[in-house]
Design a protein around this motif. Structure first.
Motif, PDB file in Angstrom:
ATOM      1  N   MET A  20      -7.214  -0.580  -1.663  1.00 51.30           N
ATOM      2  CA  MET A  20      -6.449  -1.113  -2.794  1.00 51.30           C
ATOM      3  C   MET A  20      -7.292  -2.140  -3.538  1.00 51.30           C
ATOM      4  O   MET A  20      -7.688  -3.155  -2.960  1.00 51.30           O
ATOM      5  N   GLU A  56      -6.722  -0.637   3.721  1.00 50.25           N
ATOM      6  CA  GLU A  56      -5.540  -0.276   4.512  1.00 50.25           C
ATOM      7  C   GLU A  56      -5.892   0.837   5.493  1.00 50.25           C
ATOM      8  O   GLU A  56      -6.401   1.886   5.084  1.00 50.25           O
ATOM      9  N   THR A  78       0.843  -1.193   0.000  1.00 48.35           N
ATOM     10  CA  THR A  78       0.000   0.000   0.000  1.00 48.35           C
ATOM     11  C   THR A  78       0.878   1.243   0.000  1.00 48.35           C
ATOM     12  O   THR A  78       2.051   1.199   0.387  1.00 48.35           O
ATOM     13  N   GLU A 127      -6.120   3.627   2.656  1.00 47.36           N
ATOM     14  CA  GLU A 127      -6.190   3.314   1.223  1.00 47.36           C
ATOM     15  C   GLU A 127      -7.097   2.112   0.980  1.00 47.36           C
ATOM     16  O   GLU A 127      -7.065   1.138   1.735  1.00 47.36           O
TER      17      GLU A 127
END
Lengths: 134, 134, 134
Positions: free
Chosen positions: A19, A119, A12, A17
């Motif tokens: 992903m 994340e 990441t 985040e």
């Protein structure tokens, strides 16, 4: 009946985040050769999660991350001393595993659905276990 | 070992709704003929989820929907332009998949437990994938 | 391919508690003799959940329980008359099932990961269904 396993190695780039791992998981399902069954996903981490959600408008995962950050603020008081208590809490809210059906050799995702590693304490190296059974 | 799959076609009636699908899922498990294993459920949607919870007092699912509406308010500011950002966020909080054990040919639900499709952006046509393995 | 099932009988001690069941689940996986596949867990209760999270610093599960108690307060107004509406809501947020991969005959948990029964309305007798497939 067969079991196929794969391990995705991810990296990441941001603290928070979403992903998109849909293509990687789809490839593992294709490699499995399994036509009908389930694909189970698991993150062996305590500050990240897994979620299926829309992967067309990037505002959707952004809204999810922003709302979770509002519900579990960084600047509240927590007992865990490493500064990443909110990431642990978000992981338990979003969850560590997901189970997607496999039909005709493919992930039976909805038209707008993608699979995200969520994340909450990046950037980091992350893994995702894929197990296809069918 | 065998895999049985079914696809439930559902129609929700309200914007926020907990639709009890326990009987439909139980019927799919009975049709599978599988005696011991798992029944995995998945919604191929990004504004609905799945949850197991009490299905006797209708206040319980109502309290869940109301509390989620308070945590993820309709009138906050979101990036996603379609007006249903809260529905996407709730879907990631509640989750898109559920895995229920099958014992003696039946769903091993608790005494008070039912299975709900959690509608966050209805009314709509919805589907639920059922996969029984055992 | 085989299916192994076990039923864990648990007893929580507090109203809000994260009970570490990692060793009990690991033992069930060892007894199954299954080397590669999945271990699915399910709580047949409507006021408890399952979560994988850090099981070294006890502050982590404590922070999770405290944050959930803040998001779903005991003293808010709910329709469900038994006084445990918040426990039902938390169960739907955290979830009733978890699916952990099995590799080389063991749970493929991350280094810091443990498995918790999340008690939201204890103390009570609780059960957890374990199904290992592989």
């Amino acid at each position: 009946m067969a079991v196929y396993d794969a391990l995705l190695n991810l990296r990441t780039a941001k603290k928070f985040e979403a992903m998109d791992v849909t293509d990687l998981v789809a490839r593992a399902v294709a490699e499995s050769g399994i036509k009908k069954g389930i694909c189970t996903l698991f993150v062996p981490h305590t500050t990240a999660g897994i979620s299926a959600n829309e992967h067309f408008d990037p505002n959707v995962p952004h809204d999810i991350l922003t709302t979770l950050a509002g519900l579990v603020p960084e600047d509240a008081s927590y007992g865990h001393p490493e500064g990443n208590a909110p990431a642990h809490i978000k992981a338990s809210i979003v969850g560590s595993s997901l189970c997607v059906p496999v039909r005709e050799g493919q992930l039976a995702l909805g038209r707008w659905q993608g699979i995200y590693l969520m994340e909450f304490d990046g950037p980091r190296s992350r893994q995702m276990h894929v197990t296809v059974i069918g």
